[in-house]
Every structure is written in structure tokens, then in C-alpha cells.
Scaffold this active site. Sequence first.
Site, mmCIF file in Angstrom:
data_model
loop_
_atom_site.group_PDB
_atom_site.id
_atom_site.type_symbol
_atom_site.label_atom_id
_atom_site.label_comp_id
_atom_site.label_asym_id
_atom_site.label_seq_id
_atom_site.Cartn_x
_atom_site.Cartn_y
_atom_site.Cartn_z
ATOM 1 C CD1 TRP A 196 -2.024 -2.295 1.813
ATOM 2 C CD2 TRP A 196 -2.877 -1.385 -0.046
ATOM 3 N NE1 TRP A 196 -2.957 -3.177 1.312
ATOM 4 C CE2 TRP A 196 -3.497 -2.640 0.170
ATOM 5 C CE3 TRP A 196 -3.249 -0.637 -1.166
ATOM 6 C CZ2 TRP A 196 -4.471 -3.152 -0.684
ATOM 7 C CZ3 TRP A 196 -4.213 -1.151 -2.017
ATOM 8 C CH2 TRP A 196 -4.818 -2.394 -1.775
ATOM 9 C CG ASP A 214 -3.178 4.011 4.520
ATOM 10 O OD1 ASP A 214 -4.189 3.864 5.238
ATOM 11 O OD2 ASP A 214 -2.981 3.349 3.483
ATOM 12 C CE LYS A 223 -8.452 -2.375 5.190
ATOM 13 N NZ LYS A 223 -8.172 -3.369 4.178
#
Length: 368
Positions: free
Chosen positions: A106, A175, A199
Site C-alpha cells: 500500500w 495511512d 476494517k
Amino acid sequence: MEEKRTINFGSGPAKLPKSVLLQVQNEFLNYSGLGISVLELSHRSQDFSKIMNKTESLLRELLNIPDNYKVMFLQGGGSGEFSAVPLNLIGLKEDKCADYFVTGIWSAKAAKEAEKYGKINIVHPKLDSYTKIPDPSSWTLNPSASYVYYCCNETVHGVEYNFIPETNGVVLVTDMSSNLLSRPVDVSKFGLIFAGAQKNVGCAGVTLVIVREDLLGHALKECPIVLDYKVQAEMNSLYNTPPCFSIYIMCLVLEWIKNNGGAAAMETLNKQKSSMIYDVINASNGFYVCPVEITCRSRMNIPFRVGKKEGDDALEKKFLDGASQRGMISLKGHRSVGGIRASLYNAVTLEDTEALAKYMKEFMTEHQ
């Protein structure tokens, strides 16, 4: 006959607390006595404003967000923020450059996207594999960078920072899509935090952005207006129709986190759950192998191989089939790394985790 319990170890969208799902079900056709569903509520209505305000208020309370930070509910997911961050922040200094840590898929994607808008410096030597966080002695930070960026928890590789990188005064961006509210965090150390909700804090569709006010108003001229933080902040996330239902779900999940002791209680639980699985791996004499260095093993996502270091495909297939028969789903590793991955987000219970640990021990006894 009692319904068979499915245990969802998915990496996101992930398990939601049962009490939240039941409340959604209960309110689905008639929200708050209005005679309509939240799905039908106008985003400009007073009733939806109450949902938005409550969601923001819960976030500010749970994360202890300072007053000089804006909270926004946007769209586009974490991947949208890979573009929005440089578009809004890379122009903070005239060199238009930024520092990136690349410790997994990511952050690698984020750095690649940011290259479109300025000069990107990877602050450490390139990693052979995403299994560690480079030692600070190997970092080369650029003092004229507009910001420093890192991904706090890499869901695919199971690498999590247990410290906040020191940037020597440069704006820090992170992030936190996969570990926000899984542990306490000092928001004041960051210029910007973003997180997809699917999540730990809700369902897919809404992206949370927490940004310090002095960082607004520096967007590049080519920044699309929907990604312009200043516009979105001034419009209270209502420049365009927000993801109303996802924000409502987030509100309920935040309430659940608060009622269950907040971020500190989530951290205690997440330590217990992850230790339970890592203990089985560590005591397996190499039958289960987690490739990540012990100091940065994630509490959220635990990747491991079965049978040997590089994995035994036949055994791993058997492991997944057996888990599925026991009602445990979404344990297959990310397609780029293979193997097994157990995601243990906030809503995954101790009981769920115990069921997996027990199965892992039984499978090892049978196949070792």
C-alpha cells in the site's frame, strides 16, 4: 436448529459487531421514527446532520482530536487518498517533493501515485522483501520535503509500526486504514491521518480524513475539486452527496467502541488476540512460519505459511478447506504473497480467535 456460526477473518470489508448489525436491521425500514430508511434520508436534512455531527463528535472523543484539526468523511477509499495527499500537500514547499517510507504494497502504491505530482524520495534503502521496518539509522530524510508519508499497518504483508517516525519538524502523514482505533494514537503528532472505514470503524464506502487546519488551502491547481480538502472542510464534507449509509454505520461502530472501553480497551483485546495466534506459530517448530520480523509484526493482520518457510501448497489448501468446514472464512493470503492470513480487527472476538488457535494446533498435530 441453531444457525452455524461463521467466523470472518477477512482483511476488509471485515467483520462488524453483531450488536451493530442487529441495530441496523432493526432501524432499516424506519429510522428514528421517521418512517423511512437511512438510505432514503436527504444528506441536507436535519436528521442526517445529527448523524454526521454525532459521528464526528465520537471520533473527536475516542481519538482525542485537537480543536485545530478538521474531520472529513470522503469517498474514494485509501487509494483516492494516494492522489489527494500529494495534490493537497506537495505544494506546501516550493520544491514540491515528499519523503515516503515503502514497507509494503500500500505504501508502494501511494509513492508511485505521488510521483505524478512531484519528486518522491524513498527515505530508506529498497527492501528485498516487505518483512521489516528499516532501522532509523538507514533513513535519509529530506529537510525540504513538504511531508513525510508512511502506512502505519500494511495489511498484505502484516507489517505494523509500533512507533511514530521522527521527521524533524516536517509534516507527517499516515495511512491508518487498517489499524485506526485498534490502539490509542496521539493525533497531534500528525499533519494528516486518513483511513478507509472497512476494517475497524465501519463498512466500505466512507474514507475518514483528519487534517490540521494550517495544511488546508495549498492544493495544486490541477487538484479535482472533490479531492480539495479546503473545499470539503468548508462544506462539512457536503460538497457532493456523502456516503450517508456508510457514515451511519461508522457512527454505530464508534458508539460500540466507546461502550466497550475505547481505543485503550481495543488495544488490550488486540494484544491478547494477536498473541494467541503468534504463540501457536512460535511454538510450532517451523510448521507455521510468519516471515515478518518480531519487532514489527502486526496485531491486525497475521500472514503465515504452513509446512515450511516457503509454504506447502497442498497443506495450505487442506488448512483452508478444514477451516471452511469449521465455519472460518477469508483466511487465504493476499494473491501477491499466498499462504494464510488471519485478520483480527476490533470486531473479531477472543472466542473467534480461540477457535482459530485451537484449529491451528489440531491441524499441526495431524500433519506435522
